[in-house]
Design a protein around this motif. Sequence first.
Motif, PDB file in Angstrom:
ATOM      1  N   ARG A  61      83.980 -30.207 -53.203  1.00  0.00           N
ATOM      2  CA  ARG A  61      84.351 -31.624 -53.076  1.00  0.00           C
ATOM      3  C   ARG A  61      85.118 -31.820 -51.768  1.00  0.00           C
ATOM      4  O   ARG A  61      86.095 -31.111 -51.490  1.00  0.00           O
ATOM      5  N   GLU A 107      75.039 -29.356 -57.430  1.00  0.00           N
ATOM      6  CA  GLU A 107      76.283 -29.917 -57.955  1.00  0.00           C
ATOM      7  C   GLU A 107      77.440 -29.060 -57.468  1.00  0.00           C
ATOM      8  O   GLU A 107      77.246 -27.997 -56.871  1.00  0.00           O
ATOM      9  N   PHE A 108      78.649 -29.530 -57.714  1.00  0.00           N
ATOM     10  CA  PHE A 108      79.816 -28.787 -57.256  1.00  0.00           C
ATOM     11  C   PHE A 108      79.834 -27.394 -57.889  1.00  0.00           C
ATOM     12  O   PHE A 108      79.634 -27.238 -59.094  1.00  0.00           O
ATOM     13  N   ASP A 119      81.778 -38.103 -56.378  1.00  0.00           N
ATOM     14  CA  ASP A 119      81.697 -37.367 -57.635  1.00  0.00           C
ATOM     15  C   ASP A 119      80.306 -36.810 -57.917  1.00  0.00           C
ATOM     16  O   ASP A 119      80.146 -35.929 -58.753  1.00  0.00           O
ATOM     17  N   ARG A 120      79.292 -37.347 -57.247  1.00  0.00           N
ATOM     18  CA  ARG A 120      77.916 -36.905 -57.464  1.00  0.00           C
ATOM     19  C   ARG A 120      77.332 -36.446 -56.132  1.00  0.00           C
ATOM     20  O   ARG A 120      76.858 -37.262 -55.335  1.00  0.00           O
ATOM     21  N   PRO A 121      77.333 -35.151 -55.871  1.00  0.00           N
ATOM     22  CA  PRO A 121      76.964 -34.662 -54.542  1.00  0.00           C
ATOM     23  C   PRO A 121      75.470 -34.586 -54.264  1.00  0.00           C
ATOM     24  O   PRO A 121      75.065 -34.501 -53.105  1.00  0.00           O
ATOM     25  N   ALA A 122      74.614 -34.624 -55.302  1.00  0.00           N
ATOM     26  CA  ALA A 122      73.196 -34.306 -55.117  1.00  0.00           C
ATOM     27  C   ALA A 122      72.506 -35.198 -54.095  1.00  0.00           C
ATOM     28  O   ALA A 122      71.901 -34.711 -53.137  1.00  0.00           O
ATOM     29  N   GLY A 149      68.476 -33.983 -58.144  1.00  0.00           N
ATOM     30  CA  GLY A 149      68.436 -35.149 -59.006  1.00  0.00           C
ATOM     31  C   GLY A 149      67.055 -35.691 -59.261  1.00  0.00           C
ATOM     32  O   GLY A 149      66.905 -36.809 -59.742  1.00  0.00           O
ATOM     33  N   TYR A 190      65.799 -25.492 -55.849  1.00  0.00           N
ATOM     34  CA  TYR A 190      66.998 -26.305 -55.697  1.00  0.00           C
ATOM     35  C   TYR A 190      66.659 -27.765 -55.966  1.00  0.00           C
ATOM     36  O   TYR A 190      65.770 -28.348 -55.341  1.00  0.00           O
ATOM     37  N   ALA A 224      77.701 -25.028 -57.002  1.00  0.00           N
ATOM     38  CA  ALA A 224      76.397 -24.395 -56.790  1.00  0.00           C
ATOM     39  C   ALA A 224      76.357 -23.721 -55.427  1.00  0.00           C
ATOM     40  O   ALA A 224      77.079 -24.084 -54.502  1.00  0.00           O
ATOM     41  N   GLN A 244      70.786 -26.779 -59.762  1.00  0.00           N
ATOM     42  CA  GLN A 244      71.130 -28.177 -59.518  1.00  0.00           C
ATOM     43  C   GLN A 244      72.150 -28.260 -58.388  1.00  0.00           C
ATOM     44  O   GLN A 244      73.102 -27.479 -58.339  1.00  0.00           O
TER      45      GLN A 244
END
Length: 228
Positions: free
Chosen positions: A90, A74-75, A108-111, A227, A224, A77, A72
């Motif tokens: 971040r 995300e932070f 807060d949501r990097p995807a 979302g 990879y 990964a 995923q």
Amino acid sequence: MAEHHLPGDPPVALTLRRSARARRISLRISSLDGRVTLTLPKSLPERAALAFAEEKADWIRGHLQKHPEAVQAEFGALLPIDGQDRVVERAKGRRIQLEAGRIAVPGDRPARPLQRYLKELARNRLAEASDFYAARLGKGYSRLTLRDTRSRWGSCTADGALMYSWRLILAPPAVLRYVAAHEVAHLAEMNHSQAFWDTVERIHGRWQAPRAWLRENGASLHRYRFGE
């Protein structure tokens, strides 16, 4: 389509799809991302399909062991941007920052922002490579589009439209450039004859190594997730 899970450690995600043409339950595991799909007749209860999956649990898990686990976006990964692993971190500012060994994403949501950024980066790199090889070939293309294709890395239509998978930005640059040269060569040769491969070699140079990389590692680029 409905989402369920096969019990166990870890649980396995199952996608149930109904088909009017199906006469029995069929099971498919994607060779690209390991997605497990059960296709069942419209009148068959879902519990029957889930019971079928449990009967095949050992086979499903054995098959999935051959596929890399999904990652995923995300932070924390690791993503192989340009073929180099980068840690998703971040960002302190408001812009995405791509640096050696890291990519910093605001919010807060990097995807989703990360996916948009990678698509734009892929478009820039593929357009630059396509322009370069088209100039060498002496032929122009009509347009360039990006998709998230699972069956091919690129295509070229008879009217000169080029299409690429944006996930090529996750591969080494030499692989991305090879795919661009491959599709541009189709502007002159709409086939895979010896004349086509001679054209690829003329505008690109030796192509065997990046083509082999795609065959051996290309499926892993679909692990990879952003979302979906």
